[in-house]
Structures are given as C-alpha cells and as structure tokens.
Design an enzyme around this catalytic site. Structure first.
Site, PDB file in Angstrom:
ATOM      1  N   HIS A   1       0.821  -1.215   0.000  1.00 24.63           N
ATOM      2  CA  HIS A   1       0.000   0.000   0.000  1.00 24.63           C
ATOM      3  C   HIS A   1       0.851   1.260   0.000  1.00 24.63           C
ATOM      4  CE1 HIS A   1       0.894   0.935   4.184  1.00 24.63           C
ATOM      5  NE2 HIS A   1       0.721  -0.358   4.454  1.00 24.63           N
TER       6      HIS A   1
ATOM      7  N   GLU B   1      -2.472  -7.372   7.341  1.00 25.13           N
ATOM      8  CA  GLU B   1      -1.148  -7.191   7.915  1.00 25.13           C
ATOM      9  C   GLU B   1      -1.029  -7.969   9.221  1.00 25.13           C
ATOM     10  OE1 GLU B   1       1.843  -6.977   7.768  1.00 25.13           O
ATOM     11  OE2 GLU B   1       2.478  -4.890   7.668  1.00 25.13           O
TER      12      GLU B   1
END
Length: 193
Positions: free
Chosen positions: A13, A84
């Site tokens: 990201h 994550e």
C-alpha cells in the site's frame, strides 16, 4: 516483466501517517496520505497493459484504496488472509519505543504480545500460496509490508521468519513466479519503485 509461467504481482500500500512515522500498523485502519494517494495512482501506469486472472486485496483501507487508485477496485476481491501482521500490544508503537522497553526485540523472531507470531502469519501466507497455485494464472495482490515479506519467504520455501530479509517500501511492486518449471518458485523482481 512477463514469463511463460504464472506471475504474482505484489503491491505494498501507499504511504500512511503511521508508515511515515514508523508506527506498527496492523489492524488499525489508517488512510493514505496525499503522497500515498499519488503513488497509488502512479501504479496504474506501471501495471498498464497487464492482465490478471484475479485481483486480491487486504480488507484494510490503505491496501484497498491503493488498489482503487491504481484502477483495480472493480476486479478486486478482499481476502482476510492478506491482512497485515496483528501487532497486538505493539499496535501503533515504533520499533524504537519497543526496544526501549524490550531490548533486543525482533518482530520476526519474537512476535507481539497479544498479537501474532511469524508462524501465525506464515500459516495465513501458506493458505494464500495454496490458493494461488490452484489458480495457475497471473494474480495481482495489494497488502502490507510485513505480511508480504512473510508471504514471499513462504513462496520460495523459507520459514516465515525469513521475511526479515525482504524490505518493502510503500507503493512498491514485486513479482513472484517460477524459473524452469512450476516446481521452482522464485522472486523475479523485488521492491521496485
């Protein structure tokens, strides 16, 4: 960048306030900064002309917004296994702050209190690897740094802790694939900006 074998494109990201300050960002949903949004838009040019059998994204706002700004939101499927690392008690804390209270701590070796260990993240990565190998085509994945590092380690047969050796910048592009045949998984490109 193409190969005769399936390729897995990995995108970390774009920048967030927490990635910029070094704060561990696991499950907290932090938006992209303006710079992170700009870098995500830039991914569209880098991925232009490529076709993917499927596009997967972590459900996090930062990963999915990167996916959307790169032009792949309509194709994307959110996959919980791509989240994550769960940093537990270390969520929002910098490595420097952790080391001041726990000298010698290493994420990939020690994991996080009330969060995940490398083995936990590795189990999720293994599930993703198995699903990808069943697809047998090019796939684009949007996720976060530590998960993608463990994922790359597992792709090439290293233990989850091996992810400590693969650094990823925000909005970077990496490619996993194969060398001579489907029994030889490799890292074809890593951390390209």
């Amino acid at each position: 960048m193409s190969s005769a074998f399936p390729e897995i494109y990995l995108v970390r990201h774009g920048e967030t306030e927490w990635s910029l300050s070094g704060r561990h960002t696991g499950r907290t949903d932090i938006p992209l900064t303006a710079k992170g949004e700009e870098a995500a838009r830039g991914l569209a040019d880098r991925l232009n002309g490529l076709t993917f059998q499927t596009v997967w994204s972590s459900p996090s706002q930062r990963a999915f917004d990167t996916c959307r700004l790169a032009g792949f939101a309509e194709q994307a499927v959110k996959k919980p296994d791509l989240q994550e690392w769960d940093y537990g008690a270390y969520e929002g804390v910098t490595t420097k702050e952790i080391l001041s209270k726990r000298p010698g701590w290493q994420l990939f070796r020690d994991g996080c209190p009330d969060g995940e260990t490398a083995a936990d993240v590795g189990a999720r990565a293994d599930a993703v690897v198995a699903a990808l190998r069943a697809i047998g085509g090019n796939v684009l994945i949007f996720s976060s740094s530590h998960f993608l590092r463990v994922f790359a380690a597992r792709w090439v047969g290293l233990p989850p802790e091996g992810g400590e050796h693969f650094v990823l910048d925000t909005a970077s592009l990496s490619i996993l694939g194969y060398e001579h045949d489907l029994t030889e998984p490799v890292i074809r490109r890593w951390n390209q900006k």
